[in-house]
Each structure stands twice: as C-alpha cells, then as structure tokens.
Write an enzyme that holds these catalytic residues in place. Structure first.
Site, short mmCIF file in Angstrom:
data_model
loop_
_atom_site.label_atom_id
_atom_site.label_comp_id
_atom_site.label_asym_id
_atom_site.label_seq_id
_atom_site.Cartn_x
_atom_site.Cartn_y
_atom_site.Cartn_z
N ASP A 8 0.85 -1.18 0.00
CA ASP A 8 0.00 0.00 0.00
C ASP A 8 0.89 1.23 0.00
OD1 ASP A 8 0.89 0.42 2.62
OD2 ASP A 8 -1.08 0.17 3.53
N CYS A 65 2.79 -3.16 4.28
CA CYS A 65 1.88 -2.08 4.65
C CYS A 65 2.44 -1.44 5.91
CB CYS A 65 0.44 -2.56 4.81
SG CYS A 65 0.06 -3.52 6.29
N GLY A 66 1.74 -0.48 6.48
CA GLY A 66 2.26 0.25 7.63
C GLY A 66 2.64 -0.64 8.79
N GLY A 68 1.99 -4.12 8.75
CA GLY A 68 2.16 -5.49 8.27
C GLY A 68 1.00 -6.39 8.67
N ASN A 69 0.21 -5.97 9.65
CA ASN A 69 -0.88 -6.81 10.14
C ASN A 69 -2.02 -6.97 9.14
OD1 ASN A 69 -0.26 -7.71 12.85
ND2 ASN A 69 -0.24 -5.55 13.40
N GLY A 70 -2.55 -5.87 8.64
CA GLY A 70 -3.67 -5.95 7.71
C GLY A 70 -3.31 -6.74 6.47
N HIS A 98 10.36 -23.11 10.46
CA HIS A 98 9.38 -23.83 11.27
C HIS A 98 7.96 -23.81 10.71
CE1 HIS A 98 11.88 -23.53 15.23
NE2 HIS A 98 12.57 -24.00 14.21
N ARG A 109 6.32 0.83 8.78
CA ARG A 109 6.46 1.89 9.78
C ARG A 109 7.26 1.46 11.00
NH1 ARG A 109 0.49 3.46 8.53
NH2 ARG A 109 0.86 4.99 6.87
N ARG A 132 9.37 -32.56 12.31
CA ARG A 132 8.27 -32.33 13.24
C ARG A 132 7.45 -31.09 12.87
NH1 ARG A 132 12.70 -29.98 15.64
NH2 ARG A 132 12.34 -28.06 16.83
N ARG A 136 2.94 -29.97 12.03
CA ARG A 136 2.26 -28.78 12.51
C ARG A 136 1.73 -27.92 11.37
NH1 ARG A 136 7.37 -28.21 16.44
NH2 ARG A 136 6.75 -29.87 17.89
#
Length: 143
Positions: A8, A65-66, A68-70, A98, A109, A132, A136
């Site tokens: 973005d 993005c700012g 990174g979460n969205g 992993h 940001r 292993r 997971r």
C-alpha cells in the site's frame, strides 16, 4: 525464483528498494503494488500476491503495509498461503524454517529499509526444516 510483491502507500519506497535488490540477484518480480504514496486500500494489492502464491504462479510473496498486520491477515485468507508478519531477520528465518511461510509481511512503519532487505534475503534463502514442523504445518489449513 519468481516472487510477487504488493504494497500500500506506506510501502512504496520499501517495495522499490526490495524490487531493485531482488532483480539485482536475478529473481523475477511481479509487482502488484501501488507505485505512489497516495492513500490506497491494502487488500486491493495484497489479494493478487496471495492468489499468485496460492495458484503456484510464483514461488513466494512479499507484502508491505504500515503495520504489516492488515496485509498478513488479508493474505492468510487464501488457501495454501502462510503469511508471516516479521520485523527482524531472525523471525523471518523462523517463519521459513518452522512454518514454511510462503509470504513475508513487512511492517514499513516499524522497520528500516535495510532491515526489510535483510529480512527478504533471509526469507528467500532459508529452507523449511520439515520433520516435526511438517506435522504442525499440515494442521494449519481449515479446509
């Protein structure tokens, strides 16, 4: 290696630096990001990256993005995608080793451009350990 990248407005300068780095290393980059600093909606640029990874059109993806979460939340809605939000090269390595992450999400940001390039380098050079960890990873998808 084929790599898709999307961003973005907070990640335009980072994307340009990362694309330059990747191309200098001989990688093929598909740019799905905005090329301006004008405000945009990150899902419009993340979905194409995640779809390219999910479809197997590219080997890996990078999203910026700012926070990174969205971007990471958006990418993880796609089947076969394991997007990892990373802010150090050590976390980037663990995401690959992993979790067999196939998309790196960068918080523009909260990291510098040199840190971001180090994370990208680490992400694309670090192999999945399997063993292993494979068991997971096999339990991540819901469908």
């Amino acid at each position: 290696m084929k790599i898709a990248i999307g961003n973005d407005h907070a990640g335009t300068d980072y994307k340009n630096a990362i694309v330059s780095y990747l191309e200098s290393e001989g990688h093929t980059v598909s740019n799905f990001g905005t090329n301006t600093n004008d405000s945009v909606d990150y899902p419009d640029f993340v979905h194409p990256v995640a779809q390219a990874v999910s479809d197997g059109d590219v080997d890996m993806g990078i999203i910026i993005c700012g926070s990174g979460n969205g971007a990471s939340m958006t990418a993880n809605k796609h089947q076969k995608v394991r997007s990892a939000l990373c802010w150090t090269k050590e976390i980037s390595a663990l995401a690959r080793e992993h979790n067999n992450a196939n998309i790196l999400s960068i918080p523009a940001r909260f990291t510098s451009q040199p840190q971001a390039i180090d994370m990208v380098k680490t992400f694309i050079e670090t192999p999945f350990e399997g063993g292993r960890h494979q068991r997971r990873v096999d339990k991540i998808a819901c469908a």
